[in-house]
Design a protein around this motif. Structure first.
Motif, mmCIF file in Angstrom:
data_model
loop_
_atom_site.group_PDB
_atom_site.id
_atom_site.type_symbol
_atom_site.label_atom_id
_atom_site.label_comp_id
_atom_site.label_asym_id
_atom_site.label_seq_id
_atom_site.Cartn_x
_atom_site.Cartn_y
_atom_site.Cartn_z
ATOM 1 N N GLY A 299 51.590 62.556 63.206
ATOM 2 C CA GLY A 299 52.896 63.105 63.524
ATOM 3 C C GLY A 299 53.989 62.058 63.497
ATOM 4 N N LEU A 300 54.862 62.125 64.494
ATOM 5 C CA LEU A 300 56.017 61.225 64.548
ATOM 6 C C LEU A 300 55.684 59.865 65.139
ATOM 7 C CD1 LEU A 300 58.712 63.823 65.589
ATOM 8 C CD2 LEU A 300 58.382 62.762 63.345
ATOM 9 N N ALA A 301 54.410 59.652 65.520
ATOM 10 C CA ALA A 301 54.019 58.305 65.941
ATOM 11 C C ALA A 301 54.088 57.351 64.752
ATOM 12 C CB ALA A 301 52.611 58.308 66.540
ATOM 13 N N ASP A 302 53.941 57.906 63.539
ATOM 14 C CA ASP A 302 54.099 57.117 62.315
ATOM 15 C C ASP A 302 54.550 58.063 61.211
ATOM 16 O OD1 ASP A 302 54.022 55.522 60.113
ATOM 17 O OD2 ASP A 302 51.990 54.787 60.401
ATOM 18 N N PRO A 303 55.868 58.327 61.113
ATOM 19 C CA PRO A 303 56.369 59.266 60.101
ATOM 20 C C PRO A 303 56.007 58.863 58.680
ATOM 21 C CG PRO A 303 58.076 58.721 61.701
ATOM 22 C CD PRO A 303 56.930 57.772 61.946
ATOM 23 N N GLN A 304 55.708 57.589 58.463
ATOM 24 C CA GLN A 304 55.357 57.119 57.119
ATOM 25 C C GLN A 304 54.015 57.679 56.656
ATOM 26 O OE1 GLN A 304 55.618 52.866 56.682
ATOM 27 N NE2 GLN A 304 54.372 52.865 54.807
ATOM 28 N N ALA A 305 53.172 58.083 57.603
ATOM 29 C CA ALA A 305 51.832 58.556 57.235
ATOM 30 C C ALA A 305 51.896 59.762 56.323
ATOM 31 C CB ALA A 305 51.035 58.881 58.499
ATOM 32 N N GLN A 306 52.773 60.705 56.640
ATOM 33 C CA GLN A 306 52.884 61.898 55.808
ATOM 34 C C GLN A 306 53.366 61.540 54.410
ATOM 35 O OE1 GLN A 306 55.239 65.028 57.545
ATOM 36 N NE2 GLN A 306 55.528 66.056 55.587
ATOM 37 N N THR A 307 54.356 60.666 54.332
ATOM 38 C CA THR A 307 54.873 60.230 53.034
ATOM 39 C C THR A 307 53.784 59.544 52.220
ATOM 40 O OG1 THR A 307 57.070 59.932 53.995
ATOM 41 C CG2 THR A 307 56.620 58.820 51.908
ATOM 42 N N LEU A 308 52.997 58.696 52.869
ATOM 43 C CA LEU A 308 51.929 57.998 52.169
ATOM 44 C C LEU A 308 50.900 58.987 51.620
ATOM 45 C CD1 LEU A 308 50.342 54.664 53.077
ATOM 46 C CD2 LEU A 308 48.814 56.586 52.656
ATOM 47 N N CYS A 309 50.582 60.017 52.405
ATOM 48 C CA CYS A 309 49.618 61.026 51.944
ATOM 49 C C CYS A 309 50.156 61.787 50.738
ATOM 50 C CB CYS A 309 49.296 61.995 53.079
ATOM 51 S SG CYS A 309 48.255 61.287 54.360
ATOM 52 N N LEU A 310 51.432 62.149 50.785
ATOM 53 C CA LEU A 310 52.023 62.854 49.646
ATOM 54 C C LEU A 310 52.041 61.961 48.411
ATOM 55 C CD1 LEU A 310 54.958 64.686 51.457
ATOM 56 C CD2 LEU A 310 52.879 65.727 50.513
ATOM 57 N N ASN A 311 52.320 60.679 48.604
ATOM 58 C CA ASN A 311 52.297 59.750 47.479
ATOM 59 C C ASN A 311 50.881 59.597 46.914
ATOM 60 O OD1 ASN A 311 55.029 59.267 47.640
ATOM 61 N ND2 ASN A 311 54.832 57.427 48.886
ATOM 62 N N ALA A 312 49.883 59.550 47.804
ATOM 63 C CA ALA A 312 48.496 59.455 47.349
ATOM 64 C C ALA A 312 48.102 60.699 46.569
ATOM 65 C CB ALA A 312 47.570 59.264 48.554
ATOM 66 N N TRP A 313 48.538 61.846 47.050
ATOM 67 C CA TRP A 313 48.271 63.121 46.371
ATOM 68 C C TRP A 313 48.881 63.093 44.965
ATOM 69 C CZ3 TRP A 313 49.127 68.330 49.397
ATOM 70 C CH2 TRP A 313 48.606 69.384 48.663
ATOM 71 N N GLU A 314 50.155 62.663 44.862
ATOM 72 C CA GLU A 314 50.814 62.592 43.566
ATOM 73 C C GLU A 314 50.125 61.573 42.660
ATOM 74 O OE1 GLU A 314 55.220 61.689 41.602
ATOM 75 O OE2 GLU A 314 54.964 61.700 43.784
ATOM 76 N N THR A 315 49.686 60.458 43.235
ATOM 77 C CA THR A 315 48.970 59.454 42.445
ATOM 78 C C THR A 315 47.691 60.035 41.865
ATOM 79 O OG1 THR A 315 49.845 57.655 43.801
ATOM 80 C CG2 THR A 315 47.869 57.182 42.518
ATOM 81 N N TYR A 316 46.974 60.813 42.684
ATOM 82 C CA TYR A 316 45.757 61.441 42.165
ATOM 83 C C TYR A 316 46.090 62.383 41.002
ATOM 84 C CZ TYR A 316 41.749 64.305 41.432
ATOM 85 O OH TYR A 316 40.728 64.949 40.810
ATOM 86 N N GLU A 317 47.158 63.170 41.154
ATOM 87 C CA GLU A 317 47.523 64.108 40.093
ATOM 88 C C GLU A 317 47.857 63.371 38.794
ATOM 89 O OE1 GLU A 317 47.105 67.163 40.146
ATOM 90 O OE2 GLU A 317 47.043 67.751 42.254
ATOM 91 N N ARG A 318 48.422 62.184 38.905
ATOM 92 C CA ARG A 318 48.793 61.424 37.710
ATOM 93 C C ARG A 318 47.587 60.722 37.085
ATOM 94 N NH1 ARG A 318 54.250 60.243 36.781
ATOM 95 N NH2 ARG A 318 55.681 61.206 38.266
ATOM 96 N N LEU A 319 46.710 60.188 37.935
ATOM 97 C CA LEU A 319 45.583 59.406 37.419
ATOM 98 C C LEU A 319 44.330 60.244 37.187
ATOM 99 C CD1 LEU A 319 45.801 56.104 39.515
ATOM 100 C CD2 LEU A 319 46.702 56.565 37.239
ATOM 101 N N GLY A 320 44.136 61.287 37.998
ATOM 102 C CA GLY A 320 42.905 62.065 37.913
ATOM 103 C C GLY A 320 41.721 61.319 38.501
ATOM 104 N N SER A 321 40.514 61.855 38.266
ATOM 105 C CA SER A 321 39.295 61.234 38.783
ATOM 106 C C SER A 321 38.695 60.316 37.714
ATOM 107 C CB SER A 321 38.277 62.299 39.157
ATOM 108 O OG SER A 321 38.724 63.068 40.247
ATOM 109 N N PRO A 322 38.064 59.217 38.122
ATOM 110 C CA PRO A 322 37.862 58.780 39.504
ATOM 111 C C PRO A 322 38.940 57.836 40.026
ATOM 112 C CG PRO A 322 36.552 57.429 38.043
ATOM 113 C CD PRO A 322 37.269 58.411 37.162
ATOM 114 N N GLU A 323 39.870 57.399 39.139
ATOM 115 C CA GLU A 323 40.840 56.392 39.562
ATOM 116 C C GLU A 323 41.714 56.874 40.718
ATOM 117 O OE1 GLU A 323 40.357 57.388 36.498
ATOM 118 O OE2 GLU A 323 40.039 55.676 35.145
ATOM 119 N N GLY A 324 42.164 58.120 40.639
ATOM 120 C CA GLY A 324 43.071 58.633 41.650
ATOM 121 C C GLY A 324 42.443 58.811 43.016
#
Length: 438
Positions: A299-324
């Motif tokens: 939650g708001l104890a570390d607002p960056q966590a949500q952003t990092l997860c969304l970035n990781a999700w987008e990275t996976y979509e760009r790279l695919g498996s297994p790199e992503g």
């Protein structure tokens, strides 16, 4: 152990050397069954039922290869009941009627029937209901077997007339004992070094039937000396881990991952993350659930966590498996180590409960816009305090419906970024109290 030991041919029908090892090692009595002491022990449920002579209908819930079918067969022997086995996968309503009619005839002749239903969860509600009259009048003693959670897959009426017994995967000691029995039956030890033997047991993944199938393959080899782990694994294909992406294992593992993250254990979280990936889970599902964890538990104890997860999700979509998948693993690690707070989650649920309880209460008129003269005449916007013009940029006016007690839903924790948010909440609460506003 064993549905392991279920075979269409009996020992009398098949020459011993041609019979599968699993069939040759079929237990002759319940005391021969390996494992399942929590069910079969003297003080365990089934042991107690047998000693008291009060055996009831049963549902065996457990993974494949742990003894469901064989225990049912041996129960029939111990209770002098006629054993009938059917599979819900291959049995339709006409077949059930024939089974039921044969059981009624048997009962008239003074012989009871233990009806074993494999994969009982495959029957629909109407088919499950069909067992109830025969269970109630004693025509059959039903023993069902399922790999799925009975709470979700079996109807309440059937469950109320049965006792659910949980059978567990075989541990290393159980599998070792089974391997020793196999070696005795084969008349020679397996040609494996100790580490290779351990690897063989690990390949079985708690499934006794699978272990015996693997042992049969190993026993057929004629190596020069003992095989090491590399030689063994090069000859045997490792069994895929048991993982049903729509079943209990799916929900059990995502629960384990979520709770490991919540418990700030990055190693445990990465292990369950890897277990799901190796089981064939869709990484996109994991990306979605990981993002949910960031919102719910960090939650708001570390607002960056949500952003990092969304970035990781987008990275996976760009790279695919297994790199992503590495990006998702990084997100899992970050979440596990982040400061935790569910304050926003708790606040949201409390606000939802209040919204449902207060129904259609309108906002106070002073915070409503008044674009027409009629609305102004009705008092819309009257007395509204523009916060930017107020001292400290804070008017402290009421934003809840008139007559509704002010709610206090968001209570930040004293961890991470929420330490700063807590100071702000307390600051505004102090100003509100100072100015006598509710």
């Amino acid at each position: 152990m064993a549905d392991l030991f279920d075979s269409a041919a009996s020992a009398a029908d098949t020459p011993s050397l041609n019979r599968p090892l699993a069939d040759r090692l079929r237990p002759a009595k319940l005391s021969d069954v390996i494992g399942q002491g929590q069910v079969l022990g003297p003080e365990a449920p089934l042991g107690t039922m047998l000693s008291s002579g009060s055996l009831s209908s049963l549902i065996f819930w457990g993974p494949p290869g742990v003894g469901k079918t064989t225990i049912a067969r041996l129960l029939a022997d111990e209770t002098d009941l006629h054993f009938v086995q059917i599979s819900a996968i291959f049995t339709g309503v006409p077949d059930l009627r024939k089974v039921f009619e044969a059981a009624r005839m048997r009962r008239q002749n003074g012989k009871g029937t233990l009806l074993f239903v494999d994969e009982i969860h495959r029957f629909n509600k109407a088919q499950q209901d069909g067992f109830l009259p025969l269970m109630e009048d004693g025509t059959i003693l039903l023993v069902g077997a399922t790999t799925e959670n009975p709470s979700f897959e079996l109807n309440a009426a059937l469950l109320s007339r049965s006792q659910v017994l949980v059978l567990t995967r075989l541990d290393h000691d159980d599998l070792e004992l089974l391997a020793q029995r196999a070696e005795t039956e084969l008349g020679r030890p397996l040609p494996l070094e100790p580490t290779a033997r351990r690897a063989l047991l690990d390949m079985a993944d708690g499934d006794g039937r699978a272990l015996l199938n693997l042992i049969e393959q190993v026993a057929a080899w004629k190596p020069q000396g003992q095989l090491n782990t590399d030689a063994l694994t090069s000859r045997l294909m490792k069994r895929a881990a048991k993982y049903d992406k729509s079943g209990d294992e799916h929900y059990n593992l995502i629960s384990a991952l979520h709770k490991s993250v919540r418990g700030s254990d990055p190693d445990g979280a990465l292990y369950w993350f890897a277990r799901m990936l190796t089981g064939g889970e869709d990484p996109r599902y994991l990306a979605r659930r990981i993002t949910r964890m960031a919102v719910e538990d960090i939650g708001l104890a570390d607002p960056q966590a949500q952003t990092l997860c969304l970035n990781a999700w987008e990275t996976y979509e760009r790279l695919g498996s297994p790199e992503g998948e590495l990006a998702l693993a990084q997100a899992v690690t970050y979440l596990a180590l982040a400061p935790k707070s569910n304050a926003a989650y708790v606040a949201y649920k409390a606000a939802m409960a209040a919204a449902k309880a207060t129904g259609s209460e309108p906002p106070p008129k002073h915070i409503l816009n008044a674009p027409t003269s009629l609305m102004k005449d009705q008092g819309y916007g009257a007395g509204y305090a523009y916060d930017h013009d107020a001292e400290d940029g804070f008017s402290g006016q009421n934003y809840f419906p008139d007559g509704m007690e002010r709610g206090a839903y968001y209570v930040p924790v004293d961890r991470g970024f929420e330490r700063d948010l807590k100071k702000r909440v307390d600051y505004f609460a102090g100003l509100r109290a100072k100015r006598g506003k509710n």
